[in-house]
Design a protein around this motif. Structure first.
Motif, PDB file in Angstrom:
ATOM      1  N   ILE A  69       0.846  -1.210   0.000  1.00 28.81           N
ATOM      2  CA  ILE A  69       0.000   0.000   0.000  1.00 28.81           C
ATOM      3  C   ILE A  69       0.874   1.251   0.000  1.00 28.81           C
ATOM      4  CG2 ILE A  69      -1.660   1.336   1.348  1.00 28.81           C
ATOM      5  CD1 ILE A  69      -2.842  -1.311   2.324  1.00 28.81           C
ATOM      6  N   GLN A  70       1.934   1.230   0.779  1.00 32.56           N
ATOM      7  CA  GLN A  70       2.824   2.391   0.835  1.00 32.56           C
ATOM      8  C   GLN A  70       3.476   2.658  -0.516  1.00 32.56           C
ATOM      9  OE1 GLN A  70       5.382   1.104   4.057  1.00 32.56           O
ATOM     10  NE2 GLN A  70       4.304   2.387   5.562  1.00 32.56           N
ATOM     11  N   ILE A  71       3.887   1.596  -1.192  1.00 32.67           N
ATOM     12  CA  ILE A  71       4.502   1.753  -2.514  1.00 32.67           C
ATOM     13  C   ILE A  71       3.514   2.351  -3.501  1.00 32.67           C
ATOM     14  CG2 ILE A  71       5.462   0.500  -4.483  1.00 32.67           C
ATOM     15  CD1 ILE A  71       6.679  -1.471  -2.479  1.00 32.67           C
ATOM     16  N   VAL A  72       2.267   1.853  -3.453  1.00 34.64           N
ATOM     17  CA  VAL A  72       1.225   2.369  -4.354  1.00 34.64           C
ATOM     18  C   VAL A  72       0.976   3.850  -4.081  1.00 34.64           C
ATOM     19  CG1 VAL A  72      -1.220   2.234  -4.946  1.00 34.64           C
ATOM     20  CG2 VAL A  72       0.117   0.142  -4.714  1.00 34.64           C
ATOM     21  N   LEU A  73       0.911   4.221  -2.796  1.00 30.34           N
ATOM     22  CA  LEU A  73       0.693   5.628  -2.432  1.00 30.34           C
ATOM     23  C   LEU A  73       1.807   6.516  -2.977  1.00 30.34           C
ATOM     24  CD1 LEU A  73      -0.567   5.409   1.278  1.00 30.34           C
ATOM     25  CD2 LEU A  73      -1.909   5.944  -0.761  1.00 30.34           C
TER      26      LEU A  73
ATOM     27  N   PHE B   8       2.889   8.362   7.600  1.00 33.48           N
ATOM     28  CA  PHE B   8       3.270   6.955   7.744  1.00 33.48           C
ATOM     29  C   PHE B   8       4.764   6.730   7.496  1.00 33.48           C
ATOM     30  CE2 PHE B   8      -1.304   6.690   6.756  1.00 33.48           C
ATOM     31  CZ  PHE B   8      -1.719   5.974   7.881  1.00 33.48           C
ATOM     32  N   LYS B   9       5.493   7.842   7.320  1.00 35.42           N
ATOM     33  CA  LYS B   9       6.952   7.803   7.210  1.00 35.42           C
ATOM     34  C   LYS B   9       7.447   6.848   6.125  1.00 35.42           C
ATOM     35  CE  LYS B   9       7.547   9.054  12.055  1.00 35.42           C
ATOM     36  NZ  LYS B   9       8.115   8.673  13.376  1.00 35.42           N
ATOM     37  N   PHE B  10       6.771   6.918   4.958  1.00 40.61           N
ATOM     38  CA  PHE B  10       7.223   6.121   3.825  1.00 40.61           C
ATOM     39  C   PHE B  10       7.911   7.047   2.832  1.00 40.61           C
ATOM     40  CE2 PHE B  10       6.730   4.054  -0.326  1.00 40.61           C
ATOM     41  CZ  PHE B  10       7.362   2.848  -0.052  1.00 40.61           C
ATOM     42  N   GLU B  11       9.201   6.912   2.694  1.00 45.26           N
ATOM     43  CA  GLU B  11      10.007   7.773   1.826  1.00 45.26           C
ATOM     44  C   GLU B  11       9.711   9.256   2.091  1.00 45.26           C
ATOM     45  OE1 GLU B  11      12.330   6.631   0.201  1.00 45.26           O
ATOM     46  OE2 GLU B  11      11.892   4.545  -0.280  1.00 45.26           O
ATOM     47  N   PRO B  12       9.789   9.688   3.360  1.00 47.24           N
ATOM     48  CA  PRO B  12       9.457  11.089   3.668  1.00 47.24           C
ATOM     49  C   PRO B  12      10.383  12.097   2.993  1.00 47.24           C
ATOM     50  CG  PRO B  12      10.485  10.028   5.546  1.00 47.24           C
ATOM     51  CD  PRO B  12      10.201   8.942   4.558  1.00 47.24           C
ATOM     52  N   LEU B  13      11.669  11.737   2.834  1.00 49.39           N
ATOM     53  CA  LEU B  13      12.606  12.665   2.196  1.00 49.39           C
ATOM     54  C   LEU B  13      12.295  12.835   0.718  1.00 49.39           C
ATOM     55  CD1 LEU B  13      16.012  11.669   3.873  1.00 49.39           C
ATOM     56  CD2 LEU B  13      14.574  13.670   4.328  1.00 49.39           C
ATOM     57  N   LEU B  14      12.000  11.727   0.049  1.00 44.01           N
ATOM     58  CA  LEU B  14      11.652  11.810  -1.373  1.00 44.01           C
ATOM     59  C   LEU B  14      10.336  12.558  -1.572  1.00 44.01           C
ATOM     60  CD1 LEU B  14      12.650   8.253  -2.668  1.00 44.01           C
ATOM     61  CD2 LEU B  14      13.769  10.434  -3.173  1.00 44.01           C
ATOM     62  N   ALA B  15       9.352  12.277  -0.705  1.00 40.97           N
ATOM     63  CA  ALA B  15       8.057  12.967  -0.789  1.00 40.97           C
ATOM     64  C   ALA B  15       8.242  14.467  -0.566  1.00 40.97           C
ATOM     65  CB  ALA B  15       7.085  12.385   0.229  1.00 40.97           C
ATOM     66  N   SER B  16       9.031  14.809   0.440  1.00 45.56           N
ATOM     67  CA  SER B  16       9.302  16.232   0.709  1.00 45.56           C
ATOM     68  C   SER B  16      10.055  16.863  -0.453  1.00 45.56           C
ATOM     69  CB  SER B  16      10.126  16.377   1.987  1.00 45.56           C
ATOM     70  OG  SER B  16       9.433  15.855   3.092  1.00 45.56           O
ATOM     71  N   GLY B  17      10.948  16.090  -1.077  1.00 45.04           N
ATOM     72  CA  GLY B  17      11.687  16.598  -2.234  1.00 45.04           C
ATOM     73  C   GLY B  17      10.778  16.917  -3.402  1.00 45.04           C
TER      74      GLY B  17
ATOM     75  N   SER C 279      -5.617  15.898  -9.591  1.00 39.67           N
ATOM     76  CA  SER C 279      -4.198  15.623  -9.342  1.00 39.67           C
ATOM     77  C   SER C 279      -3.619  16.576  -8.307  1.00 39.67           C
ATOM     78  CB  SER C 279      -3.394  15.702 -10.647  1.00 39.67           C
ATOM     79  OG  SER C 279      -3.389  17.020 -11.175  1.00 39.67           O
ATOM     80  N   GLY C 280      -4.046  17.846  -8.335  1.00 38.04           N
ATOM     81  CA  GLY C 280      -3.573  18.799  -7.332  1.00 38.04           C
ATOM     82  C   GLY C 280      -4.051  18.445  -5.944  1.00 38.04           C
ATOM     83  N   PHE C 281      -5.310  18.043  -5.839  1.00 42.93           N
ATOM     84  CA  PHE C 281      -5.874  17.653  -4.541  1.00 42.93           C
ATOM     85  C   PHE C 281      -5.200  16.388  -4.006  1.00 42.93           C
ATOM     86  CE2 PHE C 281      -9.208  15.286  -2.179  1.00 42.93           C
ATOM     87  CZ  PHE C 281      -9.360  16.157  -1.109  1.00 42.93           C
ATOM     88  N   LEU C 282      -5.070  15.371  -4.871  1.00 38.42           N
ATOM     89  CA  LEU C 282      -4.455  14.113  -4.449  1.00 38.42           C
ATOM     90  C   LEU C 282      -2.976  14.277  -4.117  1.00 38.42           C
ATOM     91  CD1 LEU C 282      -6.049  11.477  -6.872  1.00 38.42           C
ATOM     92  CD2 LEU C 282      -6.535  11.849  -4.443  1.00 38.42           C
ATOM     93  N   PHE C 283      -2.307  15.198  -4.811  1.00 39.26           N
ATOM     94  CA  PHE C 283      -0.894  15.437  -4.513  1.00 39.26           C
ATOM     95  C   PHE C 283      -0.702  15.778  -3.040  1.00 39.26           C
ATOM     96  CE2 PHE C 283       2.694  18.362  -4.041  1.00 39.26           C
ATOM     97  CZ  PHE C 283       3.730  17.585  -4.547  1.00 39.26           C
ATOM     98  N   TYR C 284      -1.540  16.675  -2.527  1.00 43.84           N
ATOM     99  CA  TYR C 284      -1.411  17.079  -1.134  1.00 43.84           C
ATOM    100  C   TYR C 284      -1.859  15.969  -0.184  1.00 43.84           C
ATOM    101  CZ  TYR C 284      -0.353  21.856  -2.564  1.00 43.84           C
ATOM    102  OH  TYR C 284       0.249  22.969  -3.098  1.00 43.84           O
ATOM    103  N   ILE C 285      -2.931  15.268  -0.518  1.00 38.72           N
ATOM    104  CA  ILE C 285      -3.403  14.175   0.329  1.00 38.72           C
ATOM    105  C   ILE C 285      -2.347  13.075   0.428  1.00 38.72           C
ATOM    106  CG2 ILE C 285      -5.127  12.355   0.577  1.00 38.72           C
ATOM    107  CD1 ILE C 285      -6.184  15.136   1.202  1.00 38.72           C
ATOM    108  N   LEU C 286      -1.801  12.679  -0.722  1.00 42.66           N
ATOM    109  CA  LEU C 286      -0.799  11.607  -0.743  1.00 42.66           C
ATOM    110  C   LEU C 286       0.502  12.046  -0.080  1.00 42.66           C
ATOM    111  CD1 LEU C 286      -1.478  10.406  -4.389  1.00 42.66           C
ATOM    112  CD2 LEU C 286      -1.989   9.132  -2.295  1.00 42.66           C
ATOM    113  N   LEU C 287       0.848  13.313  -0.232  1.00 43.09           N
ATOM    114  CA  LEU C 287       2.039  13.847   0.437  1.00 43.09           C
ATOM    115  C   LEU C 287       1.894  13.728   1.957  1.00 43.09           C
ATOM    116  CD1 LEU C 287       4.720  15.512   0.426  1.00 43.09           C
ATOM    117  CD2 LEU C 287       3.267  17.563   0.469  1.00 43.09           C
ATOM    118  N   ILE C 288       0.746  14.112   2.466  1.00 41.51           N
ATOM    119  CA  ILE C 288       0.496  14.038   3.911  1.00 41.51           C
ATOM    120  C   ILE C 288       0.551  12.590   4.394  1.00 41.51           C
ATOM    121  CG2 ILE C 288      -1.262  14.393   5.690  1.00 41.51           C
ATOM    122  CD1 ILE C 288      -2.162  16.878   4.046  1.00 41.51           C
ATOM    123  N   LEU C 289      -0.044  11.678   3.618  1.00 41.70           N
ATOM    124  CA  LEU C 289      -0.039  10.263   4.003  1.00 41.70           C
ATOM    125  C   LEU C 289       1.383   9.699   4.048  1.00 41.70           C
ATOM    126  CD1 LEU C 289      -3.130   8.904   2.020  1.00 41.70           C
ATOM    127  CD2 LEU C 289      -2.954   9.275   4.483  1.00 41.70           C
ATOM    128  N   CYS C 290       2.184  10.062   3.050  1.00 39.01           N
ATOM    129  CA  CYS C 290       3.570   9.579   3.018  1.00 39.01           C
ATOM    130  C   CYS C 290       4.365  10.103   4.211  1.00 39.01           C
ATOM    131  CB  CYS C 290       4.260   9.999   1.718  1.00 39.01           C
ATOM    132  SG  CYS C 290       3.737   9.037   0.278  1.00 39.01           S
TER     133      CYS C 290
END
Length: 372
Positions: free
Chosen positions: A5-9, A307-316, A293-304
């Motif tokens: 699930i984390q990979i899909v997110l 749940f601390k899944f690739e937080p550095l890459l997500a923040s990047g 896509s703009g809405f999901l970008f922020y939702i998925l960013l928050i989820l990542c």
């Protein structure tokens, strides 16, 4: 399962990032590089300014003189007094004594016939004497006395539709700032698309087109049943890469006051939201991809991040998109009299994409039956 699930997110986050970057680079960057003509054109094209007004006595008294006294040699102003029950008739009668080029068309309420802005504008267009038509609202004031000259000059290129820009006056409250931000973002979209040869809407507070185009398209007949859309639906249906141009000189802006309460703002946005579903399919698809896509970008960013899944890459990805926005938006916001709003990015950007999706649903399920 949790790892899957984390990979899909994260993959979905990357996909939304790519879509958002595409809109930013392929669409908005074109507007960032746009340069208006600064020399005042010398044109002698007769033009009719059309204004539909319902209970606008105060606004007519304040704003109409700025239109009637424009620095242009050959124009008339046609005001449709649409079933007003305030002092509009008195104000217009007094102005006609001072300004012979003011023409008034009066509509009275009738129990058997429904009136609306499209009906009023149609009567005003029929009453106008010129081929070239320039539209604004009674609550709008041109930024300069060269508004008509600069807008109408675009017709000398063979254009049939001219898209202008209408910002809101600045105040310091939160609703005003967000309304102005949303207006700039909307303008970025429709003006950029027009510059890319795919105009999909215009704003009736600052819009021009020819009478020939209006009547050859049978006016608003195809969407007369919808209360809004006299501006954006008309442009959506009849704009082509060859007949539509953009005018963005600051002297052509028409300013108006933003709504001051959430209730009045919601009513206005609800009325506008119901029109988008009647756009051409390609435009509905493009606008939907951007909104979702703009809405999901922020939702998925928050989820990542949560749940601390690739937080550095997500923040990047977030920082890369934000920097790209700042580079492009700083130029566009300055052009559209919104440079002070750049400091509210990304906070307003998050609210903006929430707003797009909420009102997208509102427009799909609710209908407005009153234009004013």
């Amino acid at each position: 399962m949790e790892t899957y699930i984390q990979i899909v997110l994260f993959l979905l986050l990357q996909l939304c990032f790519i879509v958002q970057l595409y809109y930013l680079v392929s669409n908005h960057s074109r507007l960032a590089g746009y340069k208006p003509h600064h020399d005042l054109p010398e044109v002698l094209i007769p033009v009719s300014v059309i204004i539909s007004a319902r209970n606008e006595a105060k606004n007519l008294q304040e704003n109409l003189p700025f239109i009637l006294e424009q620095n242009y040699p050959d124009f008339e102003v046609v005001v449709i007094n649409d079933c007003s029950y305030d002092r509009s008739d008195e104000v217009l009668e007094a102005m006609q004594l001072q300004y012979p080029h003011l023409k008034v068309v009066t509509i009275t309420e009738h129990d058997r016939f429904k009136t609306g802005k499209k009906f009023a504008l149609t009567l005003g267009i029929k009453a106008s004497k010129n081929e070239y038509l320039l539209f604004t609202d009674a609550d709008c004031k041109p930024a300069s006395f060269n508004w008509i000259a600069r807008m109408v000059a675009n017709f000398s290129t063979g254009a049939q539709i001219v898209l202008g820009y209408s910002p809101y006056y600045k105040t310091r409250n939160f609703l005003n700032r967000f309304t102005r931000f949303e207006t700039v973002k909307a303008a970025m979209n429709y003006l950029s698309s027009a510059l890319n040869g795919d105009a999909y809407m215009g704003v009736g507070r600052n819009l021009a087109y020819t009478k020939t185009l209006f009547f050859s398209a049978k006016g608003f007949a195809s969407h007369m049943h919808v209360i809004s859309g006299d501006d954006d639906l008309f442009v959506n249906q009849h704009a082509t890469p060859n007949n539509t141009v953009v005018e963005m000189h600051p002297e052509t802006f028409t300013y108006t006051d933003a709504k001051t309460t959430l209730a009045s703002w919601y009513k206005q946005k609800k009325r506008h939201a119901g029109v988008g579903k009647l756009y051409k399919m390609k435009h509905r698809r493009a606008l939907s991809f951007d909104a979702v896509s703009g809405f999901l970008f922020y939702i998925l960013l928050i989820l990542c991040l949560v749940f601390k899944f690739e937080p550095l890459l997500a923040s990047g990805l977030f920082l890369f998109r934000l920097i790209a926005q700042l580079i492009i938006y700083s130029k566009v916001f300055k052009k559209l009299d919104g440079k002070d709003l750049i400091w509210f990015l990304p906070f307003f950007d998050i609210i903006y994409y929430m707003y797009l999706n909420v009102f997208g649903l509102v427009g799909a399920f609710f209908k407005t039956t009153q234009w004013k």
